[in-house]
Design a protein around this motif. Structure first.
Motif, PDB file in Angstrom:
ATOM      1  N   MET A  93      -5.064  -5.572  24.260  1.00  0.00           N
ATOM      2  CA  MET A  93      -4.726  -4.651  23.209  1.00  0.00           C
ATOM      3  C   MET A  93      -5.923  -3.722  23.003  1.00  0.00           C
ATOM      4  N   ILE A  94      -5.642  -2.437  22.827  1.00  0.00           N
ATOM      5  CA  ILE A  94      -6.722  -1.462  22.645  1.00  0.00           C
ATOM      6  C   ILE A  94      -7.000  -1.297  21.145  1.00  0.00           C
ATOM      7  N   PHE A  95      -8.283  -1.301  20.804  1.00  0.00           N
ATOM      8  CA  PHE A  95      -8.704  -1.136  19.414  1.00  0.00           C
ATOM      9  C   PHE A  95      -9.646   0.050  19.284  1.00  0.00           C
ATOM     10  N   ALA A  96      -9.445   0.847  18.233  1.00  0.00           N
ATOM     11  CA  ALA A  96     -10.401   1.883  17.847  1.00  0.00           C
ATOM     12  C   ALA A  96     -11.292   1.257  16.777  1.00  0.00           C
ATOM     13  N   ILE A  97     -12.598   1.371  16.986  1.00  0.00           N
ATOM     14  CA  ILE A  97     -13.574   0.745  16.102  1.00  0.00           C
ATOM     15  C   ILE A  97     -14.479   1.847  15.547  1.00  0.00           C
ATOM     16  N   LEU A  98     -14.343   2.110  14.251  1.00  0.00           N
ATOM     17  CA  LEU A  98     -15.137   3.137  13.583  1.00  0.00           C
ATOM     18  C   LEU A  98     -16.255   2.447  12.821  1.00  0.00           C
ATOM     19  N   LEU A  99     -17.491   2.840  13.134  1.00  0.00           N
ATOM     20  CA  LEU A  99     -18.675   2.209  12.564  1.00  0.00           C
ATOM     21  C   LEU A  99     -19.584   3.292  11.991  1.00  0.00           C
ATOM     22  N   MET A 100     -19.603   3.416  10.688  1.00  0.00           N
ATOM     23  CA  MET A 100     -20.458   4.402  10.037  1.00  0.00           C
ATOM     24  C   MET A 100     -21.796   3.755   9.680  1.00  0.00           C
ATOM     25  N   ASP A 101     -22.863   4.535   9.848  1.00  0.00           N
ATOM     26  CA  ASP A 101     -24.204   4.035   9.535  1.00  0.00           C
ATOM     27  C   ASP A 101     -24.424   3.986   8.022  1.00  0.00           C
ATOM     28  N   LEU A 102     -25.154   2.983   7.595  1.00  0.00           N
ATOM     29  CA  LEU A 102     -25.604   2.933   6.203  1.00  0.00           C
ATOM     30  C   LEU A 102     -26.653   4.016   5.996  1.00  0.00           C
ATOM     31  N   PRO A 103     -26.699   4.633   4.837  1.00  0.00           N
ATOM     32  CA  PRO A 103     -27.745   5.617   4.563  1.00  0.00           C
ATOM     33  C   PRO A 103     -29.135   5.006   4.749  1.00  0.00           C
ATOM     34  N   GLY A 104     -30.038   5.791   5.312  1.00  0.00           N
ATOM     35  CA  GLY A 104     -31.419   5.359   5.456  1.00  0.00           C
ATOM     36  C   GLY A 104     -31.684   4.454   6.647  1.00  0.00           C
ATOM     37  N   THR A 105     -30.752   4.365   7.602  1.00  0.00           N
ATOM     38  CA  THR A 105     -30.950   3.461   8.739  1.00  0.00           C
ATOM     39  C   THR A 105     -31.238   4.202  10.048  1.00  0.00           C
ATOM     40  N   ALA A 106     -31.577   5.486   9.969  1.00  0.00           N
ATOM     41  CA  ALA A 106     -31.798   6.270  11.192  1.00  0.00           C
ATOM     42  C   ALA A 106     -32.911   5.673  12.060  1.00  0.00           C
ATOM     43  N   GLU A 107     -34.013   5.300  11.464  1.00  0.00           N
ATOM     44  CA  GLU A 107     -35.125   4.732  12.235  1.00  0.00           C
ATOM     45  C   GLU A 107     -34.750   3.364  12.808  1.00  0.00           C
ATOM     46  N   LEU A 108     -34.049   2.563  12.038  1.00  0.00           N
ATOM     47  CA  LEU A 108     -33.589   1.261  12.511  1.00  0.00           C
ATOM     48  C   LEU A 108     -32.651   1.439  13.708  1.00  0.00           C
ATOM     49  N   ARG A 109     -31.788   2.446  13.666  1.00  0.00           N
ATOM     50  CA  ARG A 109     -30.889   2.739  14.783  1.00  0.00           C
ATOM     51  C   ARG A 109     -31.703   3.058  16.037  1.00  0.00           C
ATOM     52  N   ILE A 110     -32.713   3.895  15.898  1.00  0.00           N
ATOM     53  CA  ILE A 110     -33.546   4.279  17.041  1.00  0.00           C
ATOM     54  C   ILE A 110     -34.240   3.050  17.631  1.00  0.00           C
ATOM     55  N   GLN A 111     -34.792   2.207  16.767  1.00  0.00           N
ATOM     56  CA  GLN A 111     -35.503   1.008  17.225  1.00  0.00           C
ATOM     57  C   GLN A 111     -34.577   0.017  17.942  1.00  0.00           C
ATOM     58  N   GLN A 161     -22.793  -4.945  28.842  1.00  0.00           N
ATOM     59  CA  GLN A 161     -22.189  -6.222  29.221  1.00  0.00           C
ATOM     60  C   GLN A 161     -20.668  -6.207  29.091  1.00  0.00           C
ATOM     61  N   PHE A 162     -20.142  -5.211  28.377  1.00  0.00           N
ATOM     62  CA  PHE A 162     -18.709  -5.139  28.101  1.00  0.00           C
ATOM     63  C   PHE A 162     -18.100  -3.829  28.604  1.00  0.00           C
ATOM     64  N   ALA A 163     -18.759  -3.198  29.563  1.00  0.00           N
ATOM     65  CA  ALA A 163     -18.323  -1.894  30.064  1.00  0.00           C
ATOM     66  C   ALA A 163     -16.889  -1.910  30.569  1.00  0.00           C
ATOM     67  N   GLU A 164     -16.458  -3.017  31.170  1.00  0.00           N
ATOM     68  CA  GLU A 164     -15.106  -3.084  31.720  1.00  0.00           C
ATOM     69  C   GLU A 164     -14.034  -3.090  30.632  1.00  0.00           C
ATOM     70  N   LYS A 165     -14.427  -3.343  29.394  1.00  0.00           N
ATOM     71  CA  LYS A 165     -13.491  -3.348  28.264  1.00  0.00           C
ATOM     72  C   LYS A 165     -13.401  -1.984  27.570  1.00  0.00           C
ATOM     73  N   MET A 166     -14.284  -1.044  27.911  1.00  0.00           N
ATOM     74  CA  MET A 166     -14.401   0.213  27.186  1.00  0.00           C
ATOM     75  C   MET A 166     -13.562   1.331  27.772  1.00  0.00           C
ATOM     76  N   ALA A 167     -12.764   1.963  26.910  1.00  0.00           N
ATOM     77  CA  ALA A 167     -12.100   3.209  27.289  1.00  0.00           C
ATOM     78  C   ALA A 167     -13.101   4.343  27.094  1.00  0.00           C
ATOM     79  N   PHE A 168     -13.765   4.341  25.938  1.00  0.00           N
ATOM     80  CA  PHE A 168     -14.863   5.266  25.669  1.00  0.00           C
ATOM     81  C   PHE A 168     -15.644   4.782  24.461  1.00  0.00           C
TER      82      PHE A 168
END
Length: 101
Positions: free
Chosen positions: A1-19, A30-37
Protein backbone atom coordinates in the motif's frame (compact mmCIF):
# COMPACT_ATOMS: atom_id res chain seq x y z
CA UNK A 1 0.00 0.00 0.00
CA UNK A 2 1.35 3.44 -0.89
CA UNK A 3 1.41 6.10 1.83
CA UNK A 4 2.00 9.85 1.61
CA UNK A 5 3.89 10.98 4.71
CA UNK A 6 3.89 14.71 5.48
CA UNK A 7 6.46 15.74 8.09
CA UNK A 8 6.66 19.40 9.07
CA UNK A 9 9.64 20.65 11.05
CA UNK A 10 9.20 22.06 14.53
CA UNK A 11 10.14 25.75 14.74
CA UNK A 12 13.77 26.31 15.68
CA UNK A 13 15.07 22.93 14.49
CA UNK A 14 16.97 24.07 11.37
CA UNK A 15 20.41 23.45 12.89
CA UNK A 16 19.32 20.10 14.33
CA UNK A 17 18.10 19.11 10.84
CA UNK A 18 21.49 19.99 9.34
CA UNK A 19 23.36 18.03 12.02
CA UNK A 20 21.12 14.96 11.65
CA UNK A 21 20.88 14.96 7.84
CA UNK A 22 23.69 12.44 7.13
CA UNK A 23 22.09 9.87 9.44
CA UNK A 24 18.65 10.64 7.96
CA UNK A 25 19.92 10.12 4.39
CA UNK A 26 21.61 6.85 5.34
CA UNK A 27 18.40 5.60 6.95
CA UNK A 28 16.35 6.51 3.87
CA UNK A 29 18.89 4.74 1.70
CA UNK A 30 18.14 1.49 3.50
CA UNK A 31 14.55 1.74 2.26
CA UNK A 32 15.11 3.07 -1.27
CA UNK A 33 13.21 0.17 -2.84
CA UNK A 34 10.08 1.27 -0.95
CA UNK A 35 10.22 4.91 -2.14
CA UNK A 36 8.20 6.39 -4.97
CA UNK A 37 9.71 9.78 -4.14
CA UNK A 38 10.97 11.78 -1.18
CA UNK A 39 12.41 15.18 -0.51
CA UNK A 40 12.40 18.36 1.53
CA UNK A 41 9.60 20.91 1.54
CA UNK A 42 10.79 24.49 1.38
CA UNK A 43 9.43 27.96 1.99
CA UNK A 44 8.68 30.13 -1.03
CA UNK A 45 12.34 31.12 -1.29
CA UNK A 46 13.07 27.54 -2.38
CA UNK A 47 15.95 27.36 0.09
CA UNK A 48 14.58 27.27 3.63
CA UNK A 49 13.56 23.73 4.57
CA UNK A 50 10.27 23.50 6.45
CA UNK A 51 9.61 19.74 6.37
CA UNK A 52 9.65 16.58 4.27
CA UNK A 53 7.32 14.70 1.96
CA UNK A 54 7.77 10.98 1.37
CA UNK A 55 5.64 8.62 -0.68
CA UNK A 56 6.48 5.03 0.22
CA UNK A 57 5.19 1.49 0.07
CA UNK A 58 4.36 -0.21 3.38
CA UNK A 59 2.00 -3.06 4.29
CA UNK A 60 0.05 -0.90 6.77
CA UNK A 61 -0.10 2.43 8.57
CA UNK A 62 1.28 0.68 11.66
CA UNK A 63 4.35 -0.25 9.60
CA UNK A 64 4.77 3.39 8.54
CA UNK A 65 4.55 4.49 12.17
CA UNK A 66 7.10 1.86 13.24
CA UNK A 67 9.44 2.96 10.44
CA UNK A 68 9.03 6.61 11.47
CA UNK A 69 9.79 5.84 15.11
CA UNK A 70 13.34 4.85 14.06
CA UNK A 71 13.77 7.66 11.51
CA UNK A 72 16.67 9.92 12.61
CA UNK A 73 14.85 13.27 12.22
CA UNK A 74 11.96 11.84 14.26
CA UNK A 75 14.30 10.53 16.95
CA UNK A 76 16.19 13.84 17.09
CA UNK A 77 12.98 15.86 17.51
CA UNK A 78 13.01 17.69 14.16
CA UNK A 79 9.44 16.83 13.13
CA UNK A 80 6.03 17.77 14.44
CA UNK A 81 3.37 15.05 14.49
CA UNK A 82 3.34 13.26 11.12
CA UNK A 83 0.36 13.26 8.78
CA UNK A 84 0.03 9.86 7.10
CA UNK A 85 -2.51 8.96 4.41
CA UNK A 86 -2.96 6.16 1.90
CA UNK A 87 -2.06 7.54 -1.52
CA UNK A 88 -3.66 6.44 -4.78
CA UNK A 89 -1.59 7.62 -7.73
CA UNK A 90 -4.07 8.66 -10.42
CA UNK A 91 -1.56 10.30 -12.74
CA UNK A 92 1.34 8.60 -14.48
CA UNK A 93 4.74 9.88 -13.47
CA UNK A 94 6.68 11.76 -16.09
CA UNK A 95 10.14 10.25 -16.45
CA UNK A 96 12.75 12.87 -15.60
CA UNK A 97 10.26 15.52 -14.43
CA UNK A 98 11.31 17.35 -12.47
CA UNK A 99 14.96 16.48 -12.88
CA UNK A 100 16.51 14.96 -9.76
CA UNK A 101 19.05 17.19 -8.02
Amino acid sequence: MIFAILLMDLPGTAELRIQTRPEHRAYLGQFAEKMAFAGPLTSEDGQTTVGSLLVMDFPSKADVEAWLSDEPFTKAGVYEKPVIHVFNNSWPQQVGFPPAK
